[in-house]
Enzyme design. Structure first.
Site, PDB file in Angstrom:
ATOM      1  N   HIS A   6       0.830  -1.216   0.000  1.00  0.00           N
ATOM      2  CA  HIS A   6       0.000   0.000   0.000  1.00  0.00           C
ATOM      3  C   HIS A   6       0.864   1.267   0.000  1.00  0.00           C
ATOM      4  O   HIS A   6       0.563   2.217  -0.720  1.00  0.00           O
ATOM      5  CB  HIS A   6      -0.946   0.002   1.204  1.00  0.00           C
ATOM      6  CG  HIS A   6      -1.929  -1.134   1.172  1.00  0.00           C
ATOM      7  ND1 HIS A   6      -2.769  -1.422   2.205  1.00  0.00           N
ATOM      8  CD2 HIS A   6      -2.190  -2.070   0.219  1.00  0.00           C
ATOM      9  CE1 HIS A   6      -3.507  -2.477   1.899  1.00  0.00           C
ATOM     10  NE2 HIS A   6      -3.163  -2.894   0.695  1.00  0.00           N
ATOM     11  N   ASP A  53      -3.396  -2.839  -5.067  1.00  0.00           N
ATOM     12  CA  ASP A  53      -2.369  -3.841  -4.743  1.00  0.00           C
ATOM     13  C   ASP A  53      -1.451  -4.090  -5.942  1.00  0.00           C
ATOM     14  O   ASP A  53      -0.236  -4.217  -5.785  1.00  0.00           O
ATOM     15  CB  ASP A  53      -3.030  -5.175  -4.347  1.00  0.00           C
ATOM     16  CG  ASP A  53      -3.521  -5.165  -2.909  1.00  0.00           C
ATOM     17  OD1 ASP A  53      -3.075  -4.308  -2.123  1.00  0.00           O
ATOM     18  OD2 ASP A  53      -4.356  -6.034  -2.575  1.00  0.00           O
ATOM     19  N   HIS A  75      -0.596 -11.238  -5.016  1.00  0.00           N
ATOM     20  CA  HIS A  75       0.792 -10.790  -4.899  1.00  0.00           C
ATOM     21  C   HIS A  75       1.764 -11.771  -5.555  1.00  0.00           C
ATOM     22  O   HIS A  75       2.762 -11.368  -6.146  1.00  0.00           O
ATOM     23  CB  HIS A  75       1.154 -10.582  -3.427  1.00  0.00           C
ATOM     24  CG  HIS A  75       0.245  -9.610  -2.729  1.00  0.00           C
ATOM     25  ND1 HIS A  75       0.070  -8.321  -3.182  1.00  0.00           N
ATOM     26  CD2 HIS A  75      -0.553  -9.735  -1.642  1.00  0.00           C
ATOM     27  CE1 HIS A  75      -0.784  -7.694  -2.391  1.00  0.00           C
ATOM     28  NE2 HIS A  75      -1.177  -8.546  -1.455  1.00  0.00           N
TER      29      HIS A  75
HETATM   30 ZN   LIG Z   1      -4.042  -4.561  -0.290  1.00  0.00          ZN
END
Ligand SMILES: [Zn+2]
Length: 322
Positions: free
Chosen positions: A88, A249, A272
């Site tokens: 973030h 993200d 991710h």
């Molecule tokens: Zn996030």
């Protein structure tokens, strides 16, 4: 937003003043202190853990330092020192046009704040951003690259201005299928993406707590869902807040390329791990991209735009002859 100021676009930028803030860690539940300091040109974004020996404390915000991606993006250095939940803050710095900063942290995690980038953008805006009068570089995507993980996939394809498009699908009725696409310039990041909060399912929380994770997770820093829908009394900030947060993200994870990327990132159900795999694929394929000056990237966009305009004019001439 710094990108809206032409003199800042082509030069590297850092903060005009230091930023200090305190918040809770999503996973540790601990109170964490963070400082973001101005840094010299060409130094990039680096983290320093203040709770470990100074010789082992530095962790560069780079794709090859990603050591875990299960619940958040975790960076680590050659000494085994790690830092969690960097995505973030990296999104906020990239979205604000900050190229160089040194971030001091009191422990192995960054504060989650309200689960979005909005408080970070306000802090950056209050500190101010200064041009460092040295050219900013960028990555220009020349040919598409793609990674797949089961049914998930991510693509970086040639395109003009940096664009992120994401599709998500969740079984939960409050989320379902959502898609969103943004060009990352001017105020778009600040108004459309930065306020979107992270989200989680109440049913997963017990399991995570059992593993000593998400100890700081609450409705103060996430959208929480149960079987009936959104639990937070204030509801959602956007009807499609979930997919917007996924874009946030992705922007944070792509910032680990260390340079702005001129191309179109598209991902189906990104996470991710997928985002980091895409960057590893990008840097393993040297012919898929070129390092260019930011000014050259802007010139290429202008040239492409004028070619498109000329093509559409010649098409309309043909029509008028018919
Ligand atoms: Zn996030």
């Amino acid at each position: 937003m710094v990108y809206s100021q032409p003199e800042h676009r082509v030069s590297q930028c850092t903060l005009a003043a230091r930023i200090d803030y305190v918040g809770v860690g999503l996973h540790s539940g601990r109170k964490l202190t963070t400082s973001i300091l101005p840094a010299p040109p060409n130094s990039g974004i680096c983290f320093v853990r203040r709770d470990v020996h100074a010789e082992h404390a530095l962790i560069r915000a780079s794709w090859h330092n990603v050591v875990d991606t299960r619940l958040c993006t975790v960076l680590g250095n050659e000494h085994g020192v790690t830092l969690s939940t960097v995505e973030h803050l990296l999104a906020a710095l990239r979205g604000s046009g900050v190229d160089n900063a040194l971030i001091e942290v009191s422990a192995g995690e960054l504060p989650i704040l309200d689960g979005s980038c909005e408080p970070l953008l306000k802090l950056i805006e209050a500190a101010g951003i200064v041009s460092q009068r040295l050219p900013r570089s960028a990555i220009w995507i020349e040919s598409p690259i793609e990674v797949r993980q089961g049914e998930r996939f991510a693509v970086l394809a040639p395109g003009d201005w940096p664009r992120i498009s994401v599709d998500i699908e969740f079984e939960h009725a409050a989320i379902g299928a959502q898609c969103y696409s943004v060009e990352l310039h001017d105020q778009i990041f600040a108004s459309e993406i930065a306020p979107a909060r992270t989200f989680g399912f109440a049913s997963d929380l017990d399991e995570l707590h059992g593993q000593g994770l998400a100890l700081g997770g609450s409705m103060q820093n996430a959208v929480v869902l149960d079987d009936d829908g959104v639990v937070n009394a204030e509801g959602l900030r956007f009807a499609d807040e979930f997919v917007r947060h996924k874009i946030l993200d992705c922007l944070g994870d792509l910032a680990l390329a260390e340079l702005p990327i001129f191309g179109h990132f598209y991902a189906y159900r990104p996470g991710h791990r997928l985002n980091n795999a895409l960057l590893r694929e990008l840097f393993a394929n040297r012919q898929a991209w070129r390092r260019v000056g930011y000014d050259e990237a802007l010139r290429r966009i202008e040239n492409n735009e004028s070619r498109r305009l000329a093509a559409s004019k010649s098409r309309s001439r043909r029509f008028s002859l018919v």
